[in-house]
Scaffold this motif. Structure first.
Motif, PDB file in Angstrom:
ATOM      1  N   GLN A   1      58.438 124.389  82.159  1.00 46.17           N
ATOM      2  CA  GLN A   1      57.946 125.213  83.256  1.00 46.17           C
ATOM      3  C   GLN A   1      56.462 124.921  83.458  1.00 46.17           C
ATOM      4  O   GLN A   1      55.772 124.470  82.543  1.00 46.17           O
ATOM      5  CB  GLN A   1      58.153 126.692  82.944  1.00 46.17           C
ATOM      6  CG  GLN A   1      59.621 127.083  82.832  1.00 46.17           C
ATOM      7  CD  GLN A   1      59.783 128.539  82.493  1.00 46.17           C
ATOM      8  OE1 GLN A   1      59.118 129.405  83.051  1.00 46.17           O
ATOM      9  NE2 GLN A   1      60.686 128.829  81.552  1.00 46.17           N
ATOM     10  N   VAL A   2      55.996 125.188  84.643  1.00 46.72           N
ATOM     11  CA  VAL A   2      54.585 124.958  84.925  1.00 46.72           C
ATOM     12  C   VAL A   2      54.002 126.184  85.612  1.00 46.72           C
ATOM     13  O   VAL A   2      54.647 126.818  86.439  1.00 46.72           O
ATOM     14  CB  VAL A   2      54.406 123.685  85.786  1.00 46.72           C
ATOM     15  CG1 VAL A   2      54.630 123.961  87.255  1.00 46.72           C
ATOM     16  CG2 VAL A   2      53.069 123.060  85.605  1.00 46.72           C
TER      17      VAL A   2
ATOM     18  N   VAL B   1      56.748 115.221  77.777  1.00 51.02           N
ATOM     19  CA  VAL B   1      55.904 115.134  78.970  1.00 51.02           C
ATOM     20  C   VAL B   1      54.739 114.178  78.737  1.00 51.02           C
ATOM     21  O   VAL B   1      54.445 113.305  79.566  1.00 51.02           O
ATOM     22  CB  VAL B   1      55.379 116.530  79.381  1.00 51.02           C
ATOM     23  CG1 VAL B   1      54.299 116.402  80.454  1.00 51.02           C
ATOM     24  CG2 VAL B   1      56.525 117.395  79.890  1.00 51.02           C
TER      25      VAL B   1
ATOM     26  N   LEU C   1      51.395 124.116  80.952  1.00 53.14           N
ATOM     27  CA  LEU C   1      52.776 123.841  80.564  1.00 53.14           C
ATOM     28  C   LEU C   1      53.310 125.014  79.760  1.00 53.14           C
ATOM     29  O   LEU C   1      52.619 125.564  78.899  1.00 53.14           O
ATOM     30  CB  LEU C   1      52.860 122.565  79.727  1.00 53.14           C
ATOM     31  CG  LEU C   1      52.289 121.275  80.320  1.00 53.14           C
ATOM     32  CD1 LEU C   1      52.681 120.094  79.439  1.00 53.14           C
ATOM     33  CD2 LEU C   1      52.742 121.068  81.743  1.00 53.14           C
TER      34      LEU C   1
ATOM     35  N   LEU D   1      56.861 117.382  86.273  1.00 58.56           N
ATOM     36  CA  LEU D   1      56.995 118.825  86.094  1.00 58.56           C
ATOM     37  C   LEU D   1      57.944 119.419  87.121  1.00 58.56           C
ATOM     38  O   LEU D   1      58.509 120.491  86.906  1.00 58.56           O
ATOM     39  CB  LEU D   1      55.623 119.491  86.156  1.00 58.56           C
ATOM     40  CG  LEU D   1      54.602 118.959  85.127  1.00 58.56           C
ATOM     41  CD1 LEU D   1      53.350 119.816  85.134  1.00 58.56           C
ATOM     42  CD2 LEU D   1      55.194 118.912  83.742  1.00 58.56           C
TER      43      LEU D   1
ATOM     44  N   VAL E   1      52.153 114.732  87.320  1.00 51.93           N
ATOM     45  CA  VAL E   1      52.364 116.176  87.225  1.00 51.93           C
ATOM     46  C   VAL E   1      53.373 116.632  88.277  1.00 51.93           C
ATOM     47  O   VAL E   1      54.320 117.375  87.981  1.00 51.93           O
ATOM     48  CB  VAL E   1      51.034 116.936  87.386  1.00 51.93           C
ATOM     49  CG1 VAL E   1      51.285 118.424  87.598  1.00 51.93           C
ATOM     50  CG2 VAL E   1      50.157 116.724  86.159  1.00 51.93           C
TER      51      VAL E   1
END
Length: 552
Positions: free
Chosen positions: A443-444, A468, A457, A437, A433
């Protein structure tokens, strides 16, 4: 890792900058972008044999397609920089962009690092949705745009219709540098207006087949005739010759001189025709492009415009990529040099963190291949080992402090919790992650509820989620699941948490935080956004995109 000879280290700064050409290729999927990229690299000498996306089974995979999902799908899922050796006195930096609509934000960041754009159009289909979107991205960045109409060896739209589409839909005047002679089975070549020569097409003779026979790799192997050559009618047929003479007369009436000032201002696009798959018209395009395109340009900073030949080094991070070499779990930051001279081992300041960083392991990257880089100039792209020191949009500089504008984050349309399917792999999940990311491919966001620690996500399209999950499985050995959320609109609260708290309870929206800790409201539709703004003026201004915190 091999070391590049340092013979260029002492070259004059202005000479080096003037020789740089940095460009991005944009297109709709299946327009032939991967193939054109490979052919350009082949002509420039960066690879020995060009791969093609079609007929992958048993064929050589495209050299720049290094990610497994790209090999399977034939789609670019990340942006890379392909370094050329010097070609005709120029150093070329090709910034490849994802063609898939789901990766438009990644494309925006890559285009921000380019000085020129090549818009690739399928001549049979004309302008397509993703071409239109990416064109607007280039226009927002003020880039000169060069158009290559591809696949002329297949049945195509009339060239005037293609030009009309560009002028009508983009409000962008065109100038045909090349003009096609027929299309499909009747495609005989192109007329090159600057030299008034006809380059004849022979489908049986490709660049690769000539090279394998040990023949010259240049276009001298093609049949090139002056437009007035007596044998031209015999070579292309009487009907096509008559049509060509008519077309040339029309083109001459429209004007024989190209306004390069208009090209550089982005208000006129030179248009070329050819076939990437058959290597026809590609080198002709490349040679002409070098004369028309712009060198690295000045950039606006917090201290005014900085020119590419400024003595002080300035650059910005436009791309992060983890695990380009899975054996070493590396993390690379791609930096576009804006001004001055980069030298291996130099110390720079990161404007965001205010910390000094030694750039001791710089490299050029082509696919997964790394080459140690001793120096670089404005227009060049440098790969830096990134153990967590950099974020997308970071400005790096020496000397007087200056900060380049941040790269904005745009509103996503799909949202989902990313869950770890195997609780025994907690550490691998957290590492994946943090690294994946952090690249910005999606985007997170995170819930305000401290008990909900799984990342949210946020993406433009479903393919981003799939990439991902695939990379989590392939690179970290972690299987994941997605828990979709019922929202498709995100808005950032410009007033910060004070505005959120002042609004009290918020209806028809969920409040989360982005990676910078800023409040984001998730809505089911745009109508809910308008309703909240009308009913809750205390919330203040809502923005469809965010920017990282300013580097004070």
């Amino acid at each position: 890792m091999k070391t590049v000879p340092s013979s260029a280290v002492e070259r004059d700064l202005a000479t080096e900058v003037n020789s740089r050409r940095t460009f991005a290729i944009i297109s709709h999927p299946d327009a032939g972008k991967t193939t054109l990229t490979e052919k350009l690299l082949y002509y420039g000498g960066a690879i020995q044999e060009a791969g093609a996306v079609r007929a992958r089974r048993g064929a050589k995979a495209a050299t720049s397609d290094w990610m497994e999902m790209e090999k399977q799908r034939g789609a670019f899922c990340s942006s890379r920089r392909s370094p050329y050796d010097r070609y005709d006195g120029f150093t070329l930096n090709l910034l490849d962009t994802p063609g898939h609509a789901d990766f438009s934000e990644d494309t925006y960041r890559t285009v921000s690092a380019a000085d020129n754009a090549v818009m690739l159009v399928d001549a049979a289909k004309g302008l397509e949705p993703q071409t239109r979107k990416l064109f607007e991205v280039c226009r927002l960045n003020g880039l000169p745009i060069f158009t290559f109409c591809n696949k002329l060896d297949r049945p195509s739209l009339e060239p005037l219709e293609l030009l009309d589409q560009i002028e009508r839909e983009f409000d962008l005047p065109t100038y045909a540098v090349n003009w096609p002679i027929g299309s499909g089975d009747a495609f005989k070549g192109v007329y090159h207006r600057p030299t008034r020569e006809v380059h004849l097409f022979d489908a049986a003779v490709t660049k690769e087949s000539r090279a394998k026979k040990g023949e010259d790799k240049s276009t001298k192997g093609l049949s090139v005739l002056p437009v007035g050559d007596a044998t031209l009618t015999e070579r292309i047929g009487e009907e096509l010759h008559a049509q060509l003479m008519e077309d040339i007369e029309l083109l001459d009436e429209l004007g024989s001189d190209l306004d390069l000032d208009a090209v550089h201002a982005g208000s006129l696009t030179p248009v070329f025709f050819g076939s990437g798959m058959n290597n026809f018209g590609v080198q002709l395009f490349l040679d002409t492009f070098l004369g028309y395109s712009v060198r690295p340009r000045g950039r606006e900073t917090s201290d005014g415009v900085i020119g590419p030949t400024d003595d002080a080094f300035t650059g910005f991070v436009f791309k992060l990529q983890a695990n380009m070499d899975p054996r070493h779990r590396d993390k690379v930051a791609f930096v576009r040099v804006v001004s001055g001279k980069f030298e291996r081992g130099m110390k720079v300041t990161n404007a965001r963190t205010k910390k000094a960083v030694a750039l001791s392991r710089p490299s050029q990257l082509f696919g997964q291949d790394k080459t140690v880089l001793e120096c670089g100039y404005a227009g060049d792209v440098i790969g830096l080992n990134n153990p967590g020191s950099f974020a997308i949009g970071d400005t790096l500089y020496t000397g007087k402090r200056r900060v380049l504008p941040p790269i904005p984050t745009f509103s996503p349309e799909l949202f989902a919790y990313l869950r770890n399917a195997d609780t025994g792999k907690y550490k691998q999940f957290q590492k994946g992650v943090a690294e994946l990311l952090g690249e910005g491919a999606v985007q997170v966001m995170y819930s305000r509820d401290s008990l909900k620690q799984d990342p949210i996500l946020a993406a433009v399209g479903q393919l981003q989620f799939e990439v991902v999950q695939a990379r989590m499985a392939q690179e970290y050995g972690v299987e994941t699941t997605l828990d979709m959320l019922p929202f498709n609109v995100a808005r950032w609260v410009e007033g910060g948490w004070d505005a959120v708290d002042a609004a009290g309870r918020i209806f028809n929206a969920q409040c989360v935080k982005d990676v910078w800790g800023a409040p984001v409201l998730l809505f089911k539709n745009a109508w809910n956004v308008d309703q909240l703004v009308a009913d809750t003026p205390e919330i203040g201004t809502l923005s469809p995109f965010s920017k990282p915190p300013a580097a004070d």
